[in-house]
Write an enzyme that holds these catalytic residues in place. Sequence first.
Site, PDB file in Angstrom:
ATOM      1  N   GLU A 129      55.962  18.916 -16.594  1.00 59.88           N
ATOM      2  CA  GLU A 129      54.584  18.445 -16.737  1.00 59.88           C
ATOM      3  C   GLU A 129      54.510  17.274 -17.703  1.00 59.88           C
ATOM      4  O   GLU A 129      55.041  17.351 -18.826  1.00 59.88           O
ATOM      5  CB  GLU A 129      53.729  19.608 -17.262  1.00 59.88           C
ATOM      6  CG  GLU A 129      52.245  19.371 -17.195  1.00 59.88           C
ATOM      7  CD  GLU A 129      51.689  19.373 -15.770  1.00 59.88           C
ATOM      8  OE1 GLU A 129      51.978  20.318 -15.018  1.00 59.88           O
ATOM      9  OE2 GLU A 129      50.973  18.417 -15.421  1.00 59.88           O
ATOM     10  N   ASP A 130      53.883  16.224 -17.278  1.00 60.80           N
ATOM     11  CA  ASP A 130      53.559  15.092 -18.144  1.00 60.80           C
ATOM     12  C   ASP A 130      54.765  14.468 -18.849  1.00 60.80           C
ATOM     13  O   ASP A 130      54.696  14.095 -20.025  1.00 60.80           O
ATOM     14  CB  ASP A 130      52.440  15.486 -19.133  1.00 60.80           C
ATOM     15  CG  ASP A 130      51.114  15.725 -18.408  1.00 60.80           C
ATOM     16  OD1 ASP A 130      51.108  15.687 -17.156  1.00 60.80           O
ATOM     17  OD2 ASP A 130      50.090  15.950 -19.067  1.00 60.80           O
ATOM     18  N   TYR A 139      41.015  23.119 -20.075  1.00 69.57           N
ATOM     19  CA  TYR A 139      41.797  22.202 -19.251  1.00 69.57           C
ATOM     20  C   TYR A 139      41.171  20.819 -19.374  1.00 69.57           C
ATOM     21  O   TYR A 139      40.406  20.555 -20.303  1.00 69.57           O
ATOM     22  CB  TYR A 139      41.762  22.782 -17.823  1.00 69.57           C
ATOM     23  CG  TYR A 139      42.763  22.210 -16.869  1.00 69.57           C
ATOM     24  CD1 TYR A 139      44.120  22.269 -17.137  1.00 69.57           C
ATOM     25  CD2 TYR A 139      42.344  21.631 -15.680  1.00 69.57           C
ATOM     26  CE1 TYR A 139      45.047  21.738 -16.236  1.00 69.57           C
ATOM     27  CE2 TYR A 139      43.265  21.103 -14.775  1.00 69.57           C
ATOM     28  CZ  TYR A 139      44.612  21.153 -15.061  1.00 69.57           C
ATOM     29  OH  TYR A 139      45.508  20.631 -14.182  1.00 69.57           O
ATOM     30  N   LYS A 155      48.028  24.847 -18.868  1.00 64.45           N
ATOM     31  CA  LYS A 155      48.465  25.032 -17.476  1.00 64.45           C
ATOM     32  C   LYS A 155      48.819  26.496 -17.232  1.00 64.45           C
ATOM     33  O   LYS A 155      48.513  27.055 -16.189  1.00 64.45           O
ATOM     34  CB  LYS A 155      49.690  24.152 -17.177  1.00 64.45           C
ATOM     35  CG  LYS A 155      49.403  22.656 -17.201  1.00 64.45           C
ATOM     36  CD  LYS A 155      49.008  22.113 -15.835  1.00 64.45           C
ATOM     37  CE  LYS A 155      48.613  20.643 -15.928  1.00 64.45           C
ATOM     38  NZ  LYS A 155      48.083  20.101 -14.669  1.00 64.45           N
ATOM     39  N   ARG A 211      53.972  11.516 -21.694  1.00 65.21           N
ATOM     40  CA  ARG A 211      52.830  10.949 -20.960  1.00 65.21           C
ATOM     41  C   ARG A 211      51.818  12.071 -20.734  1.00 65.21           C
ATOM     42  O   ARG A 211      51.740  12.658 -19.663  1.00 65.21           O
ATOM     43  CB  ARG A 211      53.308  10.363 -19.625  1.00 65.21           C
ATOM     44  CG  ARG A 211      52.337   9.458 -18.948  1.00 65.21           C
ATOM     45  CD  ARG A 211      52.050   9.891 -17.524  1.00 65.21           C
ATOM     46  NE  ARG A 211      51.227  11.093 -17.492  1.00 65.21           N
ATOM     47  CZ  ARG A 211      51.145  11.950 -16.487  1.00 65.21           C
ATOM     48  NH1 ARG A 211      51.880  11.787 -15.423  1.00 65.21           N
ATOM     49  NH2 ARG A 211      50.355  13.005 -16.523  1.00 65.21           N
ATOM     50  N   ASN A 270      43.290  11.245 -15.529  1.00 64.70           N
ATOM     51  CA  ASN A 270      42.706  12.183 -16.490  1.00 64.70           C
ATOM     52  C   ASN A 270      42.985  11.750 -17.922  1.00 64.70           C
ATOM     53  O   ASN A 270      43.957  11.051 -18.157  1.00 64.70           O
ATOM     54  CB  ASN A 270      43.325  13.567 -16.266  1.00 64.70           C
ATOM     55  CG  ASN A 270      43.009  14.109 -14.895  1.00 64.70           C
ATOM     56  OD1 ASN A 270      41.866  14.078 -14.474  1.00 64.70           O
ATOM     57  ND2 ASN A 270      44.025  14.568 -14.194  1.00 64.70           N
ATOM     58  N   ASP A 320      54.654  18.966 -11.333  1.00 58.76           N
ATOM     59  CA  ASP A 320      53.230  19.077 -11.019  1.00 58.76           C
ATOM     60  C   ASP A 320      52.590  17.710 -10.788  1.00 58.76           C
ATOM     61  O   ASP A 320      51.748  17.549  -9.908  1.00 58.76           O
ATOM     62  CB  ASP A 320      52.559  19.777 -12.210  1.00 58.76           C
ATOM     63  CG  ASP A 320      51.137  20.176 -11.933  1.00 58.76           C
ATOM     64  OD1 ASP A 320      50.838  20.482 -10.768  1.00 58.76           O
ATOM     65  OD2 ASP A 320      50.346  20.207 -12.885  1.00 58.76           O
ATOM     66  N   ASP A 321      52.994  16.723 -11.569  1.00 56.35           N
ATOM     67  CA  ASP A 321      52.362  15.407 -11.492  1.00 56.35           C
ATOM     68  C   ASP A 321      52.758  14.666 -10.221  1.00 56.35           C
ATOM     69  O   ASP A 321      51.971  13.893  -9.681  1.00 56.35           O
ATOM     70  CB  ASP A 321      52.713  14.579 -12.729  1.00 56.35           C
ATOM     71  CG  ASP A 321      52.277  15.313 -13.980  1.00 56.35           C
ATOM     72  OD1 ASP A 321      51.075  15.516 -14.156  1.00 56.35           O
ATOM     73  OD2 ASP A 321      53.155  15.734 -14.759  1.00 56.35           O
TER      74      ASP A 321
HETATM   75  O1  OAA Z   1      46.334  18.073 -16.169  1.00 60.82           O
HETATM   76  C1  OAA Z   1      45.580  17.598 -15.301  1.00 60.82           C
HETATM   77  O2  OAA Z   1      44.359  17.662 -15.346  1.00 60.82           O
HETATM   78  C2  OAA Z   1      46.201  16.960 -14.081  1.00 60.82           C
HETATM   79  C3  OAA Z   1      47.527  16.435 -14.423  1.00 60.82           C
HETATM   80  O3  OAA Z   1      48.538  17.066 -14.219  1.00 60.82           O
HETATM   81  C4  OAA Z   1      47.600  15.164 -15.151  1.00 60.82           C
HETATM   82  O4  OAA Z   1      46.617  14.426 -15.219  1.00 60.82           O
HETATM   83  O5  OAA Z   1      48.683  14.902 -15.691  1.00 60.82           O
HETATM   84 MG    MG Z   2      50.072  16.544 -15.595  1.00 56.91          MG
END
Ligand code: OAA
Ligand code: MG
Length: 591
Positions: free
Chosen positions: A282-283, A139, A210, A192, A447, A305-306
């Site tokens: 996600e992202d 991760y 994830k 992103r 991150n 999640d974000d």
């Molecule tokens: O993935 C991770 O560590 C946390 C997160 O969702 C991000 O930064 O987009």
């Molecule tokens: Mg994320």
Amino acid sequence: MESVLKAHRGGESVLDLSPRWTVGGGVEDVYGEDCATEDQLVTPWTVSVASGYSLLRDPHHNKGLAFNEKERDAHYLRGLLPPAIISQELQEKKLMHSLRQYDLPLHKYMAIMELEERNERLFYKLLIDNVEELLPVVYTPTVGEACQKYGSIFRRPQGLYISLKEKGKILEVLRNWPQRTIQVIVVTDGERILGLGDLGCQGMGIPVGKLALYTALGGVRPSGCLPITIDVGTNNEQLLNDEFYIGLKQKRVTGKEYYDFLHEFMTAVKQNYGEKVLIQFEDFANHNAFELLARYGTTHLVFNDDIQGTASVVLAGLVASLKLLGGTLADHRFLFFGAGEAGTGIAELIAIEMSKQSKIPLEETRKMIWLVDSKGLIVNSRKESLQHFKKPWAHEHVPVHNLLDAVKAIKPTALIGTSGVGKTFTKEVVEAIASFNQKPLIMALSNPTSQSECTAEEAYTWTEGRAIFASGSPFNPVEFNGKRFVPGQANNAYIFPGLGFGLVISGAIRVHDDMLLAASEALAGQVRDEHCDKGMIYPPFSNIRKISAHIAANVAAKAYELGLATRLPRPADLVKYAESCMYTPSYRSYR
Ligand SMILES: O=C([O-])CC(=O)C(=O)O
Ligand SMILES: [Mg+2]
């Protein structure tokens, strides 16, 4: 699944399922299925596995040297393995030893991902038993580097790639995936990736990582997890010019073409897996993230999640920090640096919780929260030109053009970095907030580590050990003036595995804001005085499965309360029920 599991050389073998329901007896997987998807229940005694050479190459069933004599006879394994027989515990010891020999995190990542492709149960056993050590490998931060180099380290596909070439055929593509009963999908379009920007198709490392956490931290069985990367092109010039790039070599499509493609995907997912499959976005880039949530929040079981996971984890940390800071949420002033998905998502959840606690209307509690974006403080005079998700945060104030001046003007008690830009909490900024707070709360959430707004060491040093600090990516404990400070990791990894598991075990059909609050409350409830004494506002990850069971139970309880749960009757003790449904990675015995 059938083709993989077809009997080999006529020697069809059947999983030994007795004794039932005992740990290590090999039925957890099936029990998990029983708990979560009773309408699609497979009769366990009909599950067959391949034998011989194919069995050793089937990561879902391979046990390597742990196959015992009887199994080696029954499954045509004689001669295909060296004679030693070792336990799963010894395999784990050996692998942890060899992982620790690698100096480079990326090499550890590659080694552990190879293990997943070789022996899935052993992979999860390592991850579960060594979570604090291995989380930074599978991760953040290492997964970020893995995505940047995904083209060259890519071995076998670990998820589904759905590119524009598959337009009009997405349902067929989903049917190519070997598992039928999917419980959780994590999907990205790679625009992103963490704070690293557009990594196109190479973003696949994120859904894969994830979902590994969904299983290891949350207990969702691996076969119920599906990582997906949608490839609509990339605007990353470096990737477009890279001869080894694994994705479509074209600029991203946008607008109607993008949303039509995503709509085909969302429709196909529901058609193929039903309405109880959780789709975690996600992202995605800001504009699409908010739009997709708005479009599908009322028709699908979707969760971003974000926006939502990060909000829930940060709120939990803030609530826990009140034990150290005193007062209620409404006694604090929050300043965010970064007004995208994470910043506005967290801000809104804090405002909702404050409003519930203090009975102040939401429009008023929002005014206690300030956001700074790349153009400065978000104020009323900028309202016309703001993207819609920033508008609720435009309050009455003279223009302020940078973070340092905003800190001086707003005098926040908590400074939260969600900008995706590293090193932006400079010494001046941190000293400014420390000048008017006895215990300034500083969260550097971006991150991976390279994008963190400041390091743990900087936060403690520049505040002379007074800061309460948490970050999105992990930092080691810091010694300052003879005292040891343990920074918390305010990462959505605390929340999404338990939240998703709660949705799965209750058969929820929608995600509701109150479930995010329920998840947050359960997490904050796991922070003990002994953690606070070290400056921690999150519990250690070593307890994460217990934490996830509590989060899942609280979320499921909320789903039942809101009439959004379809798994009836409601189990009386939801924590016990969640625990009993969790996947465990012990080997099963084969007849
Ligand atoms: O993935 C991770 O560590 C946390 C997160 O969702 C991000 O930064 O987009
Ligand atoms: Mg994320």
